[in-house]
Write an enzyme that holds these catalytic residues in place. Structure first.
Site, PDB file in Angstrom:
ATOM      1  N   GLN A 262       0.827  -1.202   0.000  1.00  0.00           N
ATOM      2  CA  GLN A 262       0.000   0.000   0.000  1.00  0.00           C
ATOM      3  C   GLN A 262       0.861   1.252   0.000  1.00  0.00           C
ATOM      4  OE1 GLN A 262      -2.157  -0.448   3.707  1.00  0.00           O
ATOM      5  NE2 GLN A 262      -0.266  -1.036   4.723  1.00  0.00           N
ATOM      6  N   ASP A 314      -0.705   0.922  13.575  1.00  0.00           N
ATOM      7  CA  ASP A 314      -0.303   2.256  14.043  1.00  0.00           C
ATOM      8  C   ASP A 314       0.050   2.264  15.524  1.00  0.00           C
ATOM      9  OD1 ASP A 314      -2.863   2.215  15.310  1.00  0.00           O
ATOM     10  OD2 ASP A 314      -3.752   3.129  13.531  1.00  0.00           O
ATOM     11  N   GLU A 334       0.298  -7.636  12.125  1.00  0.00           N
ATOM     12  CA  GLU A 334       0.174  -6.600  11.090  1.00  0.00           C
ATOM     13  C   GLU A 334       0.872  -7.085   9.827  1.00  0.00           C
ATOM     14  OE1 GLU A 334      -0.165  -3.582   8.593  1.00  0.00           O
ATOM     15  OE2 GLU A 334      -1.191  -3.495  10.547  1.00  0.00           O
ATOM     16  N   ASP A 366       0.071 -12.060   7.383  1.00  0.00           N
ATOM     17  CA  ASP A 366      -1.328 -11.920   6.998  1.00  0.00           C
ATOM     18  C   ASP A 366      -2.199 -12.483   8.119  1.00  0.00           C
ATOM     19  OD1 ASP A 366      -3.521 -11.696   4.803  1.00  0.00           O
ATOM     20  OD2 ASP A 366      -3.685 -13.748   5.547  1.00  0.00           O
ATOM     21  N   ALA A 367      -3.223 -11.732   8.512  1.00  0.00           N
ATOM     22  CA  ALA A 367      -4.036 -12.125   9.660  1.00  0.00           C
ATOM     23  C   ALA A 367      -4.705 -13.480   9.453  1.00  0.00           C
ATOM     24  CB  ALA A 367      -5.091 -11.048   9.936  1.00  0.00           C
ATOM     25  N   ASP A 390      -8.853  -4.605  13.949  1.00  0.00           N
ATOM     26  CA  ASP A 390      -8.755  -3.199  13.530  1.00  0.00           C
ATOM     27  C   ASP A 390      -8.134  -3.154  12.140  1.00  0.00           C
ATOM     28  OD1 ASP A 390      -8.804  -0.447  13.546  1.00  0.00           O
ATOM     29  OD2 ASP A 390      -7.000  -0.231  14.771  1.00  0.00           O
TER      30      ASP A 390
END
Length: 527
Positions: A262, A314, A334, A366-367, A390
């Protein structure tokens, strides 16, 4: 002397020269095929960044490219009698258009707000030019030969093999080399330089006996000018990108990172720090406490000792959890290490260095993959007391799978009996169908659910889902041992479970891996 006469001389030297000629031409075929595929991958990648990269858009681009290949093969038929000079012209145009395509798409998005027409035109032009290559190359390979059916078949087999090998090289070079090392704009420009260089090699070493000296000089002059143009783009790409990017954001950009996953932008105006992922606002320090407190604290109670955070790179969710002395284990999963790095540096004043706390274990994965096989040493006996999900809004199929029945079912493997899960679910006002789709999807995985929403000024009305295994919907509560909070209290939470008559609850079909309905829901809501 023409190349046709040279190739028909019948001497051993001529035969060797012919083999070398064809080998070099087939190498040029492979190089051009690699470049053609890279151009298309660059457009698809940038389209995914600026438009979301939906299945419909991607399918239209791929189908349009394939159709343009056929159109290019037909359009070049009248020019086969001048195959040599036409081939140089095609490769020159392809190098220029392909090399500039990513920059043109990005600038159109920045300056006029829409770049779909650039994508369509670019795809059509590149497809037509790539489609013209094979008939031209076939003509050049057959020059000076009296070919039978078997001989023609062998030539075509060699041509196809070189073409497909080049496509393989291009397909691997883009994600593993060009994109991570150079980015989209520079990656496309470097590909254009390779394309033009291949055309120059073919012109100088292979076609100089076919075309006139004047034609060769003109072709080389045009190629040199095109190379100069792309070299200028390479040198100035950073400045062009930085200046253009700043136009998209109201506040000055203080950090930028283009990761494999991203685009990450951090802006600051005064005391207001903001994080954007692929152009979407993730938080503003003006009011992030409203979002973070509403996300984290309802998932906890006095007995919570271990928490799993999925997303939230974050560090803000971890910051809130660390305010509880009784929580002794936090696992943060994350995907993007670039987000983690920025959380530990630029965002450190906001999250208080939470990700470097000894109670926090950071995992870059990766979750969904991590949930399938969590390392035994990171999973508490009996599971986590709370799970906080989240993740960014599911505006792409890749993110949509993290809002699926299957994903929430995997969370049950990590959640302790009686534990709670909280999911950020988007806006029940702006994207109500996506919000209630998420509620229904979580319920379809066997959870009892309670949706709630609060007002976050930079986001508007924002919703969450509190869930637990069982039949009794959980009541959102502020733990008795909660620290002093700036926004959330029990009165606010009780009101948060009430939804107005203009946005009533909806019961919808769940979003699944097979049918990622939530992706279309959120895109329609934004439109």
């Amino acid at each position: 002397m023409t190349l046709g006469r040279t190739l028909s001389a019948g001497t051993p030297g001529a035969a060797g020269s012919t083999r070398r000629w064809r080998a070099l031409l087939l190498a040029a075929v492979a190089a051009c095929a690699a470049c053609g595929l890279i151009y298309e991958l660059a457009l698809l990648t940038l389209s995914a960044s600026v438009h979301g990269g939906g299945i419909v858009a991607t399918s239209l681009i791929v189908a349009g490219y394939v159709a343009a290949l056929g159109a290019g093969a037909l359009l070049v038929k009248p020019l086969l009698g001048h195959a040599a000079i036409t081939f140089i012209a095609v490769e020159t145009l392809l190098g220029i258009i392909g090399g500039l395509s990513a920059a043109a798409l990005y600038l159109a998005f920045v300056f006029i707000g829409g770049s779909l027409w650039v994508l369509v035109v670019g795809t059509a032009l590149i497809g037509c030019l790539v489609g013209a290559e094979v008939p031209l190359l076939m003509t050049l390979l057959q020059r000076g030969r009296v070919a039978g059916a078997a001989d023609t078949g062998r030539v075509l087999a060699n041509l196809n093999a070189a073409d497909y090998l080049g496509a393989l090289i291009g397909g691997l070079s883009w994600p593993f080399l060009l994109l991570p090392q150079l980015g989209m704009i520079r990656g496309a420009a470097v590909t254009g330089v390779i394309n033009l260089t291949a055309a120059a090699v073919v012109a100088v070493f292979l076609l100089r006996h076919i075309i006139s000296g004047r034609q060769l000089a003109a072709a080389l002059g045009v190629l040199a000018a095109a190379l100069t143009l792309l070299t200028t783009l390479l040198v100035r790409a950073d400045g062009i990108e930085t200046t253009s990017r700043q136009r998209l954001y109201a506040d000055p950009i203080i950090a930028y990172e283009r990761s494999p996953y991203q685009e990450i932008v951090i802006t600051r105006r005064g005391a207001d720090l903001r994080l954007y992922l692929d152009g979407g606002l993730q938080f503003s320090t003006r009011d992030e406490h409203r979002y973070t407190e509403s996300l984290v604290h309802p998932a906890l109670d006095e007995s919570t000792r271990s928490v799993l955070i999925l997303g939230g790179g974050d560090g803000l969710a971890a910051r809130e959890l660390l305010r509880y002395p009784g929580i002794d284990s936090i696992v943060q999963v994350e995907l993007d290490p670039a987000v983690i790095e920025l959380a530990r540096t630029t965002l450190r004043p906001v999250n208080g260095g939470a990700l470097d706390d000894p109670r926090v274990t950071v995992v870059t994965d990766d979750a969904m993959r991590w949930l399938r096989e969590p390392p035994p040493d990171l999973r508490p006996p009996g599971g986590f007391d709370a799970v906080i999900v989240d993740l960014p809004d599911p505006d792409t199929p890749v993110l949509g799978r993290l809002y699926s029945t299957e994903f929430y079912a995997l969370v049950t493997r990590a959640l302790a009996p009686g534990g709670r899960m909280v999911v950020q679910a988007g806006s029940p006002y702006s994207t109500p169908t996506a919000f209630w789709r998420t509620v229904s999807t979580i319920a379809s995985a066997g959870y009892a659910v309670t949706p709630y929403h609060v007002h976050v000024p930079t986001f508007g009305d924002w919703g969450f889902v509190l869930a637990t295994r069982g039949t009794e919907p959980p009541r959102p509560t502020v733990p008795a041992n909660a620290p002093e909070l700036r926004f959330l209290d029990q009165r606010v939470l009780d009101a948060a479970t009430v939804f107005g008559k203009d946005r009533p609850p909806l019961t919808l079909e769940p979003s699944t891996l097979d049918r990622p309905r939530v992706v279309d829901d959120i895109r329609r809501g934004w439109q």
